[in-house]
Design an enzyme around this catalytic site. Sequence first.
Site, PDB file in Angstrom:
ATOM      1  N   ASP A  18      59.008  33.508  37.807  1.00 48.08           N
ATOM      2  CA  ASP A  18      57.510  32.839  37.725  1.00 48.08           C
ATOM      3  C   ASP A  18      57.782  31.641  37.484  1.00 48.08           C
ATOM      4  OD1 ASP A  18      54.873  33.047  37.559  1.00 48.08           O
ATOM      5  OD2 ASP A  18      54.887  32.787  35.402  1.00 48.08           O
ATOM      6  N   ASP A 204      55.737  35.531  32.313  1.00 50.77           N
ATOM      7  CA  ASP A 204      55.381  35.403  30.773  1.00 50.77           C
ATOM      8  C   ASP A 204      53.872  35.813  30.844  1.00 50.77           C
ATOM      9  OD1 ASP A 204      54.567  32.973  32.411  1.00 50.77           O
ATOM     10  OD2 ASP A 204      53.726  32.238  30.212  1.00 50.77           O
ATOM     11  N   ASP A 208      51.787  38.587  35.479  1.00 53.95           N
ATOM     12  CA  ASP A 208      53.104  39.164  35.858  1.00 53.95           C
ATOM     13  C   ASP A 208      53.343  40.734  35.323  1.00 53.95           C
ATOM     14  OD1 ASP A 208      53.929  36.757  36.818  1.00 53.95           O
ATOM     15  OD2 ASP A 208      54.202  35.993  34.693  1.00 53.95           O
TER      16      ASP A 208
END
Length: 326
Positions: A18, A204, A208
């Site tokens: 990410d 995080d 996600d």
Amino acid sequence: TRGHVLEGLTKVNTVILDKTGTLTEGRMTLERIEPLGELDDDLLLRWGRMLEARSEHPIARAFGRSVDVASDITNVPGQGLEGECDGRMLRIGKPAFVAELGGYTPPRLPTEPGQWLLLGDQQGPLGWFVLNDRLRKDAANMVSGMQARGLEVILLSGDHQQVVDRMAAELGIEQAIGNASPDDKLAFVQQCQASGKKVLMLGDGVNDVPVLASADISIAMGHASDLAKTSADAVLLSSHLHVLLLALSGARRTRQIMLQNLFWAAAYNASMLPLAALGMVTPAIAALGMSASSLLVVLNALRLLRLGQPPRSHPPKHSQWQEQSA
């Protein structure tokens, strides 16, 4: 850390990263406000703060605290926020998401560096918020270290594609996917798994959570949301990404030593048991040999304490990247 992580890391061949708060520091700052109408900066900032007041996303911290909070707030993961401010229904986030509120054509995203968030109501866009964030100093070192280990590294983000492409180019990541919703992220990971890939996911945010739960091995950043930490298999306690390289090296080395110990134990028993059964080895010698075998296994395992630290990372040369998204 869940029990399967150490063994699972040795099977990983694809790493999906990410961007927001993972490869970047997550310390966003509001650089400027660009009104698109007659409203002034102060009013636009007030409404932006009201909408972001209850959000846990790093973007919310860039707006600062607000005593007043928008009512009827709706959070659309990967898109933005909707709420009522001073009797006016507003949206903040991606241009297409904001434009859906009034059914008008979204304005074109500016090409200047920065993360651009649009604020608008049912009548049209009201203004742009330009935010910036910094790339973590050891992000480039982590990516190159994983690639050196033969791992495929993919950048998967909900940010605008041009922002994602810019970061991928700086980090040397060949495949970068932007504008991905939580469902898009989940579908992509499942597609990778269906093709036989073993996926490690690092993220995080709340966005996600589905993909962290689905990946073969998932790691949440130490500052991640509580829901992300709960869904992940492991939590990175520090913000130092180079620790992941140590974890990969440690997992592979641990597996090697385990196999060595199993081979030695099997070889010793296979050779000594027949001799003991035939009376060619006395009980005292057999006991001494068993103790020596156990000691050798322990000493071999202690070599794990000598695992070297990965090299310290350095900021990418001439780094100009400053963007981040929701």
